[in-house]
Motif scaffolding. Structure first.
Motif, short mmCIF file in Angstrom:
data_model
loop_
_atom_site.label_atom_id
_atom_site.label_comp_id
_atom_site.label_asym_id
_atom_site.label_seq_id
_atom_site.Cartn_x
_atom_site.Cartn_y
_atom_site.Cartn_z
N ARG A 14 41.92 36.41 40.33
CA ARG A 14 41.08 35.90 39.24
C ARG A 14 39.72 35.42 39.69
NH1 ARG A 14 45.20 32.12 35.92
NH2 ARG A 14 47.04 33.28 36.51
N ILE A 15 39.58 35.15 40.98
CA ILE A 15 38.31 34.66 41.49
C ILE A 15 37.87 35.52 42.67
CG2 ILE A 15 38.65 32.29 40.70
CD1 ILE A 15 39.53 31.57 43.52
N VAL A 16 36.61 35.47 42.98
CA VAL A 16 36.07 36.25 44.09
C VAL A 16 36.78 35.86 45.38
CG1 VAL A 16 34.01 36.73 45.46
CG2 VAL A 16 33.84 36.52 42.98
N GLY A 17 37.24 36.85 46.12
CA GLY A 17 37.91 36.61 47.39
C GLY A 17 39.42 36.48 47.28
N GLN A 18 39.93 36.36 46.07
CA GLN A 18 41.38 36.26 45.89
C GLN A 18 41.96 37.67 45.79
OE1 GLN A 18 42.82 34.63 42.14
NE2 GLN A 18 44.35 33.44 43.26
N HIS A 19 42.97 37.95 46.59
CA HIS A 19 43.56 39.28 46.64
C HIS A 19 44.51 39.51 45.48
CE1 HIS A 19 41.93 40.08 50.60
NE2 HIS A 19 42.33 38.88 50.96
N ASP A 20 44.69 40.79 45.13
CA ASP A 20 45.71 41.16 44.16
C ASP A 20 47.08 40.90 44.77
OD1 ASP A 20 43.62 42.01 42.59
OD2 ASP A 20 44.01 44.14 42.88
N ARG A 21 48.06 40.61 43.92
CA ARG A 21 49.43 40.40 44.37
C ARG A 21 50.32 41.44 43.70
NH1 ARG A 21 51.81 35.40 42.65
NH2 ARG A 21 50.56 35.66 40.82
N VAL A 22 51.28 41.95 44.45
CA VAL A 22 52.27 42.88 43.89
C VAL A 22 53.65 42.26 44.11
CG1 VAL A 22 53.28 45.17 44.00
CG2 VAL A 22 50.83 44.88 44.38
#
Length: 64
Positions: A14-22
């Motif tokens: 949701r924010i810059v630098g935060q990775h997607d999660r699976v």
């Protein structure tokens, strides 16, 4: 949103630098495939979540 056991849930950062999660859906708690879902992350952590608009279901089987 509809999902089945074995599907994957992709939650975008949701924010810059935060990775997607699976995460893998291991139990569907809502009626007819709707949230909430019990999920398991790659590290083994389990949680119950109701995904928001930043999440996408990746179906493990083709849907009719």
């Amino acid at each position: 949103m509809h999902a089945s056991v074995g599907d994957r849930l992709l939650v975008h950062g949701r924010i810059v630098g935060q990775h997607d999660r699976v995460v893998e859906i291991i139990e569907v708690l809502g009626p007819e495939g709707t949230p909430p879902y019990r999920v398991r992350a790659e590290n083994g952590h389990e949680a119950i979540i109701s995904p928001g608009p930043d999440a996408v279901v990746q179906h493990s089987k083709p849907q009719p």
